[in-house]
Design a protein around this motif. Structure first.
Motif, mmCIF file in Angstrom:
data_model
loop_
_atom_site.group_PDB
_atom_site.id
_atom_site.type_symbol
_atom_site.label_atom_id
_atom_site.label_comp_id
_atom_site.label_asym_id
_atom_site.label_seq_id
_atom_site.Cartn_x
_atom_site.Cartn_y
_atom_site.Cartn_z
ATOM 1 N N GLU A 82 -1.550 104.529 93.674
ATOM 2 C CA GLU A 82 -0.425 103.891 93.176
ATOM 3 C C GLU A 82 0.514 103.373 94.531
ATOM 4 N N PHE A 83 0.575 104.097 95.394
ATOM 5 C CA PHE A 83 1.349 104.145 96.789
ATOM 6 C C PHE A 83 0.606 103.127 97.572
ATOM 7 N N LEU A 84 -0.623 103.067 97.789
ATOM 8 C CA LEU A 84 -1.300 101.942 98.467
ATOM 9 C C LEU A 84 -1.279 100.618 97.748
ATOM 10 N N ASP A 85 -1.662 100.779 96.414
ATOM 11 C CA ASP A 85 -1.494 99.655 95.668
ATOM 12 C C ASP A 85 -0.289 98.952 95.428
ATOM 13 N N ALA A 86 0.818 99.527 96.158
ATOM 14 C CA ALA A 86 2.354 98.879 95.814
ATOM 15 C C ALA A 86 2.424 98.429 97.156
ATOM 16 N N GLY A 87 1.304 98.128 98.079
ATOM 17 C CA GLY A 87 1.747 97.733 99.449
ATOM 18 C C GLY A 87 1.997 98.515 100.540
ATOM 19 N N ARG A 88 2.223 99.942 99.995
ATOM 20 C CA ARG A 88 3.010 100.840 100.988
ATOM 21 C C ARG A 88 1.788 101.807 101.832
ATOM 22 N N GLN A 89 2.032 102.172 102.957
ATOM 23 C CA GLN A 89 1.378 103.217 103.818
ATOM 24 C C GLN A 89 2.280 103.900 104.438
ATOM 25 N N GLY A 90 1.899 105.286 104.820
ATOM 26 C CA GLY A 90 2.908 106.038 105.410
ATOM 27 C C GLY A 90 3.245 107.016 104.852
ATOM 28 N N VAL A 91 4.337 107.724 105.023
ATOM 29 C CA VAL A 91 4.827 109.203 104.520
ATOM 30 C C VAL A 91 4.738 109.114 102.993
ATOM 31 N N HIS A 92 4.168 109.958 102.228
ATOM 32 C CA HIS A 92 4.126 109.830 100.793
ATOM 33 C C HIS A 92 4.929 111.138 100.323
ATOM 34 N N HIS A 93 4.395 112.383 100.746
ATOM 35 C CA HIS A 93 5.194 113.557 100.354
ATOM 36 C C HIS A 93 5.299 114.672 101.222
ATOM 37 N N LEU A 94 5.786 115.528 101.024
ATOM 38 C CA LEU A 94 6.100 116.833 101.889
ATOM 39 C C LEU A 94 5.563 117.960 101.093
ATOM 40 N N CYS A 95 5.424 119.133 101.508
ATOM 41 C CA CYS A 95 4.596 120.076 100.987
ATOM 42 C C CYS A 95 5.459 121.520 101.221
ATOM 43 N N ALA A 96 5.149 122.374 100.359
ATOM 44 C CA ALA A 96 5.687 123.816 100.612
ATOM 45 C C ALA A 96 4.767 124.684 99.925
ATOM 46 N N PHE A 97 4.644 125.991 100.172
ATOM 47 C CA PHE A 97 3.700 126.861 99.551
ATOM 48 C C PHE A 97 4.618 127.676 98.593
ATOM 49 N N ALA A 98 3.878 128.273 97.624
ATOM 50 C CA ALA A 98 4.473 129.204 96.580
ATOM 51 C C ALA A 98 3.704 130.257 96.200
ATOM 52 N N ASP A 99 4.000 131.250 95.624
ATOM 53 C CA ASP A 99 3.333 132.263 94.902
ATOM 54 C C ASP A 99 3.143 131.938 93.482
ATOM 55 N N ASP A 100 3.599 131.474 93.006
ATOM 56 C CA ASP A 100 3.767 131.256 91.209
ATOM 57 C C ASP A 100 4.064 129.663 90.695
ATOM 58 N N MET A 101 2.823 129.169 90.335
ATOM 59 C CA MET A 101 3.022 127.569 89.700
ATOM 60 C C MET A 101 4.102 127.751 88.874
#
Length: 178
Positions: A82-101
């Motif tokens: 979706e991001f690329l189809d909208a004509g965008r490139q580059g930063v999409h998301h940030l991440c963090a880790f967790a112990d319990d979804m």
């Protein structure tokens, strides 16, 4: 509001139309490398916008200090495509880790976020992507990862810390000649 069950932000992910070209750019221009290219993903389940759907993409990671740089090349319907189809490139998301979804999902719900996409893997690891804003401009990936995955990331971080500045790729199975 539920207690925030995720750790510190540790990754920034970029959507790219061509993984190899992106690796070249990051190693040559930004001085980040070497990159580990995931050979495949052992997904036992994945979802996209509330429906069970196989989400396909290529990915490579390296580190700049303690910050993981992830490059993602979408290969079908996904929030990535979706991001690329909208004509965008580059930063999409940030991440963090967790112990319990489940605790993470409760926290996301309590702050008004929503799940966009996720997957469970054969080793028991899970990932999920959450829109943290109504307009989906801030997306948080949360990884609940098995120790062997954390170990792989530690090896990639060490390879980046000792990088020769030239090699593009890191193979954790390669043996060092003494």
């Amino acid at each position: 509001m539920a207690r925030k069950p995720v750790g510190r932000l540790n990754q920034i992910a970029y959507m790219v139309p061509d993984l190899d070209a992106a690796i070249d750019w990051w190693t040559q221009v930004m001085g980040v490398g070497p990159f580990f290219v995931f050979p495949s993903f052992d997904m036992v389940r994945s979802d996209y916008r509330g429906a069970e759907r196989k989400v396909e993409f290529g990915a490579a990671v390296s580190f700049s200090g303690d910050l993981m740089i992830e490059l993602i090349e979408p290969r079908g319907p996904s929030i990535f495509q979706e991001f690329l189809d909208a004509g965008r490139q580059g930063v999409h998301h940030l991440c963090a880790f967790a112990d319990d979804m489940a605790a993470t999902q409760a926290w996301v719900d309590s702050v008004g976020g929503k799940r966009l996409q996720g997957a469970a893997f054969g080793d028991g690891s899970q990932i999920a992507y959450f829109a943290m804003t109504d307009d989906e401009t801030i997306i948080l990936e949360v990884g609940v990862l098995q120790p062997q995955v954390i170990g792989l990331f530690d090896a990639i971080r060490a390879a980046a810390a000792n990088w020769d500045g030239e090699s593009r790729l890191f193979d954790p199975t390669a043996t060092q000649e003494g």
